[in-house]
Design a protein around this motif. Structure first.
Motif, PDB file in Angstrom:
ATOM      1  N   ARG A  46      38.192 -10.807  88.297  1.00 34.51           N
ATOM      2  CA  ARG A  46      37.239  -9.711  88.128  1.00 34.51           C
ATOM      3  C   ARG A  46      37.143  -8.862  89.393  1.00 34.51           C
ATOM      4  O   ARG A  46      37.046  -7.634  89.328  1.00 34.51           O
ATOM      5  CB  ARG A  46      35.860 -10.262  87.765  1.00 34.51           C
ATOM      6  CG  ARG A  46      35.750 -10.813  86.355  1.00 34.51           C
ATOM      7  CD  ARG A  46      34.314 -11.270  86.077  1.00 34.51           C
ATOM      8  NE  ARG A  46      33.370 -10.195  86.298  1.00 34.51           N
ATOM      9  CZ  ARG A  46      33.066  -9.246  85.400  1.00 34.51           C
ATOM     10  NH1 ARG A  46      33.647  -9.268  84.214  1.00 34.51           N
ATOM     11  NH2 ARG A  46      32.189  -8.297  85.683  1.00 34.51           N
ATOM     12  N   GLY A  98      38.078  -5.111  89.551  1.00 36.48           N
ATOM     13  CA  GLY A  98      36.970  -4.228  89.901  1.00 36.48           C
ATOM     14  C   GLY A  98      37.317  -3.186  90.938  1.00 36.48           C
ATOM     15  O   GLY A  98      36.587  -2.205  91.111  1.00 36.48           O
ATOM     16  N   PRO A 111      35.761   0.121  86.510  1.00 38.07           N
ATOM     17  CA  PRO A 111      34.306   0.006  86.787  1.00 38.07           C
ATOM     18  C   PRO A 111      33.696  -1.231  86.116  1.00 38.07           C
ATOM     19  O   PRO A 111      33.013  -1.122  85.088  1.00 38.07           O
ATOM     20  CB  PRO A 111      33.753   1.307  86.206  1.00 38.07           C
ATOM     21  CG  PRO A 111      34.697   1.672  85.110  1.00 38.07           C
ATOM     22  CD  PRO A 111      36.055   1.217  85.560  1.00 38.07           C
ATOM     23  N   LEU A 112      33.918  -2.401  86.704  1.00 38.30           N
ATOM     24  CA  LEU A 112      33.377  -3.642  86.164  1.00 38.30           C
ATOM     25  C   LEU A 112      32.038  -3.962  86.807  1.00 38.30           C
ATOM     26  O   LEU A 112      31.755  -3.554  87.947  1.00 38.30           O
ATOM     27  CB  LEU A 112      34.349  -4.801  86.405  1.00 38.30           C
ATOM     28  CG  LEU A 112      35.741  -4.699  85.767  1.00 38.30           C
ATOM     29  CD1 LEU A 112      36.555  -5.941  86.098  1.00 38.30           C
ATOM     30  CD2 LEU A 112      35.643  -4.505  84.269  1.00 38.30           C
ATOM     31  N   GLU A 113      31.222  -4.710  86.073  1.00 36.30           N
ATOM     32  CA  GLU A 113      29.938  -5.150  86.622  1.00 36.30           C
ATOM     33  C   GLU A 113      30.176  -6.119  87.774  1.00 36.30           C
ATOM     34  O   GLU A 113      30.987  -7.040  87.663  1.00 36.30           O
ATOM     35  CB  GLU A 113      29.114  -5.827  85.529  1.00 36.30           C
ATOM     36  CG  GLU A 113      27.763  -6.324  86.016  1.00 36.30           C
ATOM     37  CD  GLU A 113      27.004  -7.079  84.937  1.00 36.30           C
ATOM     38  OE1 GLU A 113      25.893  -7.564  85.225  1.00 36.30           O
ATOM     39  OE2 GLU A 113      27.534  -7.179  83.812  1.00 36.30           O
ATOM     40  N   ARG A 114      29.466  -5.938  88.861  1.00 34.66           N
ATOM     41  CA  ARG A 114      29.648  -6.769  90.049  1.00 34.66           C
ATOM     42  C   ARG A 114      28.950  -8.112  89.850  1.00 34.66           C
ATOM     43  O   ARG A 114      27.713  -8.201  89.861  1.00 34.66           O
ATOM     44  CB  ARG A 114      29.095  -6.051  91.270  1.00 34.66           C
ATOM     45  CG  ARG A 114      29.381  -6.748  92.592  1.00 34.66           C
ATOM     46  CD  ARG A 114      28.698  -6.022  93.729  1.00 34.66           C
ATOM     47  NE  ARG A 114      28.990  -6.629  95.004  1.00 34.66           N
ATOM     48  CZ  ARG A 114      29.970  -6.262  95.817  1.00 34.66           C
ATOM     49  NH1 ARG A 114      30.747  -5.247  95.465  1.00 34.66           N
ATOM     50  NH2 ARG A 114      30.173  -6.882  96.956  1.00 34.66           N
ATOM     51  N   THR A 115      29.742  -9.182  89.682  1.00 34.66           N
ATOM     52  CA  THR A 115      29.196 -10.526  89.483  1.00 34.66           C
ATOM     53  C   THR A 115      29.517 -11.446  90.651  1.00 34.66           C
ATOM     54  O   THR A 115      29.231 -12.633  90.592  1.00 34.66           O
ATOM     55  CB  THR A 115      29.760 -11.142  88.183  1.00 34.66           C
ATOM     56  OG1 THR A 115      31.197 -11.202  88.286  1.00 34.66           O
ATOM     57  CG2 THR A 115      29.372 -10.317  86.972  1.00 34.66           C
TER      58      THR A 115
END
Length: 325
Positions: A22, A26, A30-34
């Motif tokens: 991820r 990323g 535009p991936l969610e920051r986990t």
């Protein structure tokens, strides 16, 4: 790619592999920051340059070994036969002796390797009609000469300031890897690898011998010089950023041939892939199996030496004739 992801995840600060994937995606999508900021710093700033540099060097050195073994028709040939590694080592330790910067270290190692190749080719041209023999002899002489100069520099170096740095660099290490060094290594390595891949079917022809190559319209001298120049570029580029990393070009091509056969159209690209994974594994072991990082040159020698002995035993008749006679 699987080996690279595992290498990015493994270390004193472990990161879940799914977060690695991820995190890398990323950087583009535009991936969610986990993931945590510390995880991103460890993976992208510290481990990613090492993995990329190990993949680049491993692929290049493995392919040079495959090319050398085919060109010289000798299962024990590797890039060291040209003396380029010794020349690059001399250029590197000379800059370390004078305390110059990292750019000078890379430049000195690179130009030292090229100087060794120029000397070998000059020696080979002194006796027309025996290019392979003269290249081997010239490489042996030039390599021994540069190795003697490396020994002289280590002898006169300051034992408290310069000598430890020189010795550690000569053992080979990716501890100082950076994106800048990845770019510096890619400049000579990637074009040379591309040329060797483009000429891989001609490598098959060279492995048949000069007479057969000329009979089908191929000029072996010209192709051989182009391939040897590519070998020198890859070797000098690798030594300039990582020090002397031996045995990779000897071990990996033979492992590949055991699986895919002798056709260099398959051996060269698969050697690049296997070599990249192999050096990533070695580098991961070097930074994880002990509290202090082990130089990768030591680990590649520990693995390569037993393989070399086995190779001598299994190829003794081919190399020296029947030992029973």
């Amino acid at each position: 790619m699987v080996v690279a992801v595992v290498a990015l995840a493994v270390g004193r600060y472990s990161v879940p592999p799914n977060e690695i994937v991820r995190m890398l995606l990323g950087q583009v999508f535009p991936l969610e920051r986990t993931w945590y900021a510390k995880e991103e710093s460890v993976v992208l700033d510290v481990r990613l340059p090492r993995v990329l540099l190990a993949m680049l060097i491993g692929a290049g050195l493995s392919m040079t070994g495959a090319v050398m073994q085919a060109v010289f028709r000798n299962p024990l040939a590797s890039a060291q036969i040209l003396g380029v590694s010794s020349g690059a080592a001399f250029g590197g330790v000379l800059t370390l002796l004078f305390g110059l910067g990292s750019f000078a270290l890379v430049s000195g190692a690179f130009f030292g390797g090229i100087a060794a190749l120029v000397l070998v080719l000059a020696i080979a041209r002194t006796v027309p009609g025996a290019p392979l023999l003269m290249i081997i002899l010239g490489g042996t002489v030039v390599g021994a000469m540069f190795q003697a100069m490396v020994s002289f520099i280590t002898y006169i170096a300051d034992p408290y300031q310069d000598l430890p740095t020189i010795i550690f660099w000569l053992m080979g290490s990716l501890a100082t890897a950076s994106f800048g060094k990845v770019v510096i290594a890619a400049v000579p390595v990637l074009p040379a690898v591309a040329i060797m891949l483009a000429l891989r079917w001609r490598v098959n022809i060279l492995s048949m011998g000069d007479e057969d190559a000329m009979a089908i319209g191929v000029r072996p001298e010209r192709i051989r010089m182009v391939l040897l120049l590519c070998v020198a570029l890859v070797t000098a580029g690798a030594v300039s950023v990582a020090g002397v990393v031996s045995w990779v070009g000897l071990v990996v091509p033979h492992l590949v041939r055991m699986v895919v056969g002798m056709d260099n159209r398959r051996v060269l690209p698969i050697s690049a892939l296997v070599g990249a994974a192999y050096l990533v594994v070695i580098d991961t072991l070097s930074r994880t199996i002990s509290p202090a990082e082990i130089p990768i040159g030591i680990l590649t020698a520990i693995i390569g030496a037993p393989f070399f002995v086995g190779l001598l035993i299994t190829n003794r008749k081919r190399l020296w004739g029947s030992v029973d006679a």
